[in-house]
Design an enzyme around this catalytic site. Structure first.
Site, mmCIF file in Angstrom:
data_model
loop_
_atom_site.group_PDB
_atom_site.id
_atom_site.type_symbol
_atom_site.label_atom_id
_atom_site.label_comp_id
_atom_site.label_asym_id
_atom_site.label_seq_id
_atom_site.Cartn_x
_atom_site.Cartn_y
_atom_site.Cartn_z
ATOM 1 N N GLY A 99 5.502 3.106 0.077
ATOM 2 C CA GLY A 99 6.165 3.899 -0.970
ATOM 3 C C GLY A 99 5.239 4.025 -2.161
ATOM 4 N N SER A 121 0.852 -1.187 0.000
ATOM 5 C CA SER A 121 0.000 0.000 0.000
ATOM 6 C C SER A 121 0.887 1.236 0.000
ATOM 7 C CB SER A 121 -0.906 0.000 1.226
ATOM 8 O OG SER A 121 -0.116 0.243 2.378
ATOM 9 N N LYS A 122 0.219 2.386 -0.029
ATOM 10 C CA LYS A 122 0.946 3.656 -0.120
ATOM 11 C C LYS A 122 1.992 3.827 0.974
ATOM 12 C CE LYS A 122 -2.536 6.360 -2.458
ATOM 13 N NZ LYS A 122 -3.677 7.244 -2.247
ATOM 14 N N ARG A 123 1.703 3.240 2.135
ATOM 15 C CA ARG A 123 2.684 3.481 3.198
ATOM 16 C C ARG A 123 4.007 2.751 2.949
ATOM 17 N NH1 ARG A 123 2.748 -0.666 6.932
ATOM 18 N NH2 ARG A 123 1.120 -2.158 6.389
#
Ligand code: GLU
Length: 470
Positions: A242, A238-240
């Protein structure tokens, strides 16, 4: 019949790397078997689908070079067809209207959960002659109640589901609009898809879809469900972790081929080979060899591959990506050396195109001031003589090539009987403003004759001013 695959994204966000890998697998399998790769935009969810997302998906696919042979088809343009098939199922008694209220369904669900049962529709409207009035009905698919659905998944092997576990799926909403599981079957049937490759988050939909194929008298395609991509910590990517969007990787300075090469290895391997050309991928890839275990995204490996391909691809090809990157970072490509020359020198020194641009600003624009530390250390009075001697020699040099420049620098060093660094380091600061750059002959070559002479003069003036102050 030749194979037909499709990539069928829902345009509710950007094209993420997981989707891109699915698209790549579909594209490769079609290329490998000289089949057809179809792109279909699944925009039936009118509330969540956006034009911007469609655009981002198309751009991402084009950037990766995953060219469709057919499409893009849009589900939103096929409503008439879905309605027609819905009518057909209904007239055959294979679909039925249901007026169960939300409240009833919620209560049913709560009851089943409390009893430790899997929540499922109980079929109350299945055989009701008279429906509740004043409620817009949904349409449900009449799923078989016994037997099982068995299919051979090309990644996961044999998969079985008991029909008992599947309930009567909603295939049209109260406003008549068809739902995902229904549209996907009508489309895959009409588009004669022979192999569905998709994320394994869809595996529970597959038996339901297979039952719909049978109800329509159609043969289901083959299926291959590929595992999801994890972050380095083992949680779903996921976005966390990168960047996850394909276009974000473009912006970060990755080459499309590097990303493809990275993605093909996520869950698939050919011995211990890491580097694949496009041709090798097509030749060697095989969906049946994809691992059923989820693979973790490794940013370092992607960077390594990116550097590899910056060094290996023809510089003209890399230049196509470098040019917009320079512009984006505020430099004018016309003010510097041919991009192919720059790439041939810098690619081995950096891992992304953004790093390449940042390490090459001095090729495109004059720097404001010398780096204080580097100037203090290298632009000293003792550097004046060698710099002056070289400047004179270079003024007379017409053959501005790394080879000729190397000869010129070495000649001055020999003539003055000084160490190579005594000329090269001051010269580097003179040409780039700082103490780090490629080899000195390549630095001169990239800066070009006119600019090199000017910058050396500026450094000589700096040294003179400093000597006068002392
Ligand atoms: N539109 C679905 C998604 O984006 C994919 C459906 C499919 O591949 O069958 O998840």
């Amino acid at each position: 019949m030749a194979i037909r695959t499709r990539f069928a994204p829902s345009p509710t966000g950007f094209l993420h790397v997981g989707g891109a890998r699915t698209a790549l697998f579909c594209w490769l399998q079609a290329r490998k078997e000289a089949g057809t790769f179809i792109l279909r935009i699944e925009d039936t969810d009118l509330e969540r689908s956006t034009e911007a997302s469609v655009e981002a998906i198309l751009q991402g696919m084009a950037w990766l070079g995953l060219q469709e042979d057919e499409g893009p088809y849009y589900q939103s343009q096929r409503f008439e067809r879905y309605t027609e098939v819905l009518e057909q199922l209904r007239s055959q008694g294979l679909a039925y209207p249901c007026t169960c209220s939300k409240e009833r369904l919620e209560a049913l669900r709560a009851e089943q959960m409390a009893a430790g049962l899997k929540p499922r529709y109980d079929g109350r409207c299945r055989d009701r002659e008279v429906l509740d009035e004043g409620v817009a009905p949904v349409m449900r698919f009449r799923n078989p109640t016994d037997g099982e659905v068995v299919f051979h998944d090309q990644v996961r092997g044999p998969v079985r589901f008991a029909n008992e576990e599947l309930d009567d799926l909603v295939i049209a909403r109260p406003d008549g609009s068809p739902t995902y599981n229904f549209c996907v079957v009508v489309d895959d049937m009409d588009m004669e898809i022979s192999l569905v490759i998709r994320g394994d988050d869809h595996i529970n939909n597959t038996p339901r879809q297979i039952n719909i194929y049978h109800a329509l008298g159609a043969t289901p395609p083959d299926f291959a469900h590929v595992p999801m991509i994890l972050g380095e910590d083992g949680a779903r990517l996921s976005k966390r972790h990168g960047a996850v969007s394909v276009l974000q990787y473009r912006e970060l300075g990755y080459l499309p081929h590097a990303l493809l090469n990275y993605l093909v290895r996520l869950g698939w391997s050919h011995g211990d080979q890491e580097v694949f050309t496009r041709e090798e991928m097509i030749e060697l890839f095989d969906i049946e060899a994809v691992n059923r275990k989820a693979a973790a995204f490794d940013h370092e490996k992607l960077k390594w591959l990116n550097q590899h391909w910056m060094k290996t691809l023809p510089p003209e090809e890399v230049a196509v990506e470098l040019q917009p990157q320079l512009e984006r970072l505020g430099l004018d490509p016309a003010q510097g050396p041919p991009l192919e020359d720059l790439i041939s020198v810098q690619a081995e020194r950096v891992q992304t195109l953004v790093e390449l641009v940042e390490a090459s600003r001095w090729c495109f624009e004059d720097f404001e001031d010398f780096d204080v530390g580097a100037a203090k250390k290298h632009l000293r009075p003792v550097a004046a003589e060698p710099l002056q001697a070289l400047r004179e020699r270079l003024q007379a040099l017409d053959d501005w090539t790394p080879e000729a420049l190397d000869v010129a620098v070495k000649a001055v060093v020999a003539e003055l009987e000084i160490g190579f660094g005594k000329l090269a380091q001051p010269l580097r600061v003179a040409l780039t403003g700082a103490g780090m750059s490629p080899s000195i002959d390549q630095t001169l070559w990239l800066v070009g004759k006119g600019r090199s002479l000017e910058r050396m003069e500026r450094a000589l003036a700096f040294i003179a001013a400093r000597a006068a102050q002392a």
